[in-house]
Design a protein around this motif. Structure first.
Motif, PDB file in Angstrom:
ATOM      1  N   HIS A  31     -37.342 -49.423   6.441  1.00 31.25           N
ATOM      2  CA  HIS A  31     -36.381 -48.399   5.935  1.00 31.25           C
ATOM      3  C   HIS A  31     -34.738 -49.079   5.855  1.00 31.25           C
ATOM      4  CE1 HIS A  31     -34.004 -44.747   5.958  1.00 31.25           C
ATOM      5  NE2 HIS A  31     -35.232 -43.804   5.853  1.00 31.25           N
ATOM      6  N   GLU A  96     -36.986 -50.913  -8.088  1.00 30.42           N
ATOM      7  CA  GLU A  96     -37.826 -51.176  -6.871  1.00 30.42           C
ATOM      8  C   GLU A  96     -37.933 -52.568  -6.303  1.00 30.42           C
ATOM      9  OE1 GLU A  96     -38.671 -47.421  -8.708  1.00 30.42           O
ATOM     10  OE2 GLU A  96     -38.842 -49.450  -9.715  1.00 30.42           O
ATOM     11  N   TYR A 250     -40.494 -43.505   8.075  1.00 29.47           N
ATOM     12  CA  TYR A 250     -41.101 -44.047   6.730  1.00 29.47           C
ATOM     13  C   TYR A 250     -40.249 -44.177   5.720  1.00 29.47           C
ATOM     14  CZ  TYR A 250     -44.306 -43.432   2.714  1.00 29.47           C
ATOM     15  OH  TYR A 250     -45.076 -43.578   1.599  1.00 29.47           O
ATOM     16  N   TYR A 251     -40.695 -45.216   4.907  1.00 30.31           N
ATOM     17  CA  TYR A 251     -40.032 -45.577   3.747  1.00 30.31           C
ATOM     18  C   TYR A 251     -41.069 -46.666   2.760  1.00 30.31           C
ATOM     19  CZ  TYR A 251     -36.134 -46.169   0.374  1.00 30.31           C
ATOM     20  OH  TYR A 251     -35.317 -46.563  -0.657  1.00 30.31           O
ATOM     21  N   ARG A 252     -41.046 -46.343   1.521  1.00 32.16           N
ATOM     22  CA  ARG A 252     -41.668 -47.271   0.653  1.00 32.16           C
ATOM     23  C   ARG A 252     -41.047 -47.620  -0.646  1.00 32.16           C
ATOM     24  NH1 ARG A 252     -45.788 -42.605  -2.550  1.00 32.16           N
ATOM     25  NH2 ARG A 252     -44.132 -42.504  -4.327  1.00 32.16           N
ATOM     26  N   TYR A 253     -41.287 -48.881  -1.099  1.00 32.17           N
ATOM     27  CA  TYR A 253     -40.579 -49.302  -2.431  1.00 32.17           C
ATOM     28  C   TYR A 253     -41.528 -49.139  -3.602  1.00 32.17           C
ATOM     29  CZ  TYR A 253     -37.148 -51.008   1.222  1.00 32.17           C
ATOM     30  OH  TYR A 253     -36.240 -51.161   2.074  1.00 32.17           O
ATOM     31  N   MET A 257     -39.301 -45.714  -4.921  1.00 30.14           N
ATOM     32  CA  MET A 257     -38.814 -45.492  -3.782  1.00 30.14           C
ATOM     33  C   MET A 257     -39.077 -44.166  -3.180  1.00 30.14           C
ATOM     34  SD  MET A 257     -35.737 -48.322  -3.843  1.00 30.14           S
ATOM     35  CE  MET A 257     -35.068 -47.659  -5.560  1.00 30.14           C
ATOM     36  N   LYS A 258     -39.345 -43.891  -1.842  1.00 32.64           N
ATOM     37  CA  LYS A 258     -39.413 -42.612  -1.365  1.00 32.64           C
ATOM     38  C   LYS A 258     -39.518 -43.032   0.034  1.00 32.64           C
ATOM     39  CE  LYS A 258     -42.543 -38.508  -1.118  1.00 32.64           C
ATOM     40  NZ  LYS A 258     -43.707 -38.058  -1.391  1.00 32.64           N
ATOM     41  N   SER A 259     -38.523 -41.876   0.927  1.00 32.60           N
ATOM     42  CA  SER A 259     -38.602 -42.022   2.345  1.00 32.60           C
ATOM     43  C   SER A 259     -38.875 -40.661   2.969  1.00 32.60           C
ATOM     44  CB  SER A 259     -37.151 -42.233   2.636  1.00 32.60           C
ATOM     45  OG  SER A 259     -36.305 -41.275   2.344  1.00 32.60           O
ATOM     46  N   SER A 260     -39.193 -40.532   4.201  1.00 29.48           N
ATOM     47  CA  SER A 260     -39.154 -39.283   4.852  1.00 29.48           C
ATOM     48  C   SER A 260     -38.086 -38.256   4.676  1.00 29.48           C
ATOM     49  CB  SER A 260     -39.390 -39.355   6.461  1.00 29.48           C
ATOM     50  OG  SER A 260     -38.392 -40.235   6.754  1.00 29.48           O
ATOM     51  N   THR A 266     -35.375 -37.014  12.020  1.00 28.50           N
ATOM     52  CA  THR A 266     -35.273 -38.296  11.315  1.00 28.50           C
ATOM     53  C   THR A 266     -33.670 -38.699  11.947  1.00 28.50           C
ATOM     54  OG1 THR A 266     -34.562 -37.188   9.451  1.00 28.50           O
ATOM     55  CG2 THR A 266     -36.660 -37.923   9.525  1.00 28.50           C
TER      56      THR A 266
END
Length: 298
Positions: A31, A96, A250-253, A257-260, A266
């Motif tokens: 994150h 990304e 949570y985080y993705r690339y 890109m998306k996070s909680s 949080t």
């Protein structure tokens, strides 16, 4: 050992538990907020421990490494849905891939900074104290490895100066002569390393290191201050792990890109993680404040 650092005076189990937590979290949390807080905590604590030397090292080596690593990833990684431009070879440059490159570079620099702090705080004596009875051989080897690099550099400096005094340094003579001088210095250092290892092993064996029932003198005692610090580490580490399980960090690339979602949970996770990363600095600043007030009162 830095004289102004209070965290070093804590019990070895507190020091080791702290660095275990921050290193594990630094290596697995991607994150952006966690990466930034961990980097800042490690960066400022390393400066607090080693002063200008750490600042110079971070700016001279860590910062260029950060930019270099961040630029390498987009050149080879073309994943992501947000295409910025197309390169000359036809591959896309995505937002990304740039973000992930920066995150990976930040993670690398952060881990290196935390390990530099670990090296200053967790001495070989502390490590042997913690693991000498559980894994005596491995703890001895690990403590020798920790001491090896600074001792090797000091001995290499002595050998190089001695060889330079008789005109046999790597800076003297032709290219072939310099190579021969370098090989000679390496041969001397290898011999020194082997002799030093044998002497250390014989010395520890003669003292009965690793034998059942052997006792050892220790200057460490677990007091109320250590109990409070250990409780804080346990609660903070446990709460952060709960956040990991329930997706608070949570985080993705990729592919995008998306996070909680931002929520009270949080935000509390971010605050807890920030406090964990800056815990040694907070302890030191608090003790410095108490010391200044004590001097003013007197």
């Amino acid at each position: 050992m830095p004289l102004n650092d209070v965290f070093i005076s804590y019990h070895p189990i507190v020091n080791f538990s702290y660095f275990t937590l921050v290193l594990l979290f630094a290596m697995f949390f991607i994150h952006p907020f966690c990466l930034l807080m961990s980097l800042m905590g490690a960066f400022f604590y390393s400066i607090y421990l080693n002063g200008r030397k750490a600042l110079k090292f971070n700016l001279k080596y860590m910062l260029p490494m950060l930019f270099m690593t961040a630029l390498i990833n987009p050149a080879f990684n073309h994943e992501g849905v947000t295409i910025l431009i197309y390169l000359e070879n036809g591959n896309p440059l995505t937002l990304e891939s740039i973000a992930y490159g920066i995150a990976a570079a930040t993670m690398l620099i952060t881990v290196i900074c935390w390990f530099s702090c670990y090296h200053s705080v967790m001495t070989s004596d502390k490590f042997v104290y913690l693991f000498g009875r559980i894994i005596p051989s491995l703890s001895l080897i690990f403590s020798m490895v920790l001491r090896f690099v600074p001792r090797f550099k000091a001995q290499l400096y002595v050998v190089s100066r001695a060889q330079r005094g008789i005109g046999r340094d790597v800076s003297n003579g032709s290219i072939l002569a310099r190579i021969k001088h370098g090989i000679k210095i390496i041969s001397i250092m290898v011999t020194w390393m082997l002799d030093n290892g044998i002497e250390t092993a014989d010395s520890m064996k003669s003292r009965g290191y690793g034998l059942p029932g052997r006792t050892a003198f220790s200057i460490y005692s677990f007091d109320k201050r250590d109990a409070i610090a250990m409780s804080v580490l346990t609660l903070a580490g446990g709460y952060i792990m709960i956040g990991v399980v329930f997706g608070g960090l949570y985080y993705r690339y990729f592919p995008s890109m998306k996070s909680s979602k931002i929520s009270v949970f949080t935000i509390s996770q971010f605050i807890t993680y920030t406090g964990l990363c800056f815990m040694p600095l907070v302890i030191n600043l608090w003790e410095d404040r108490k010391w200044r007030l004590l001097k003013l009162n007197n």
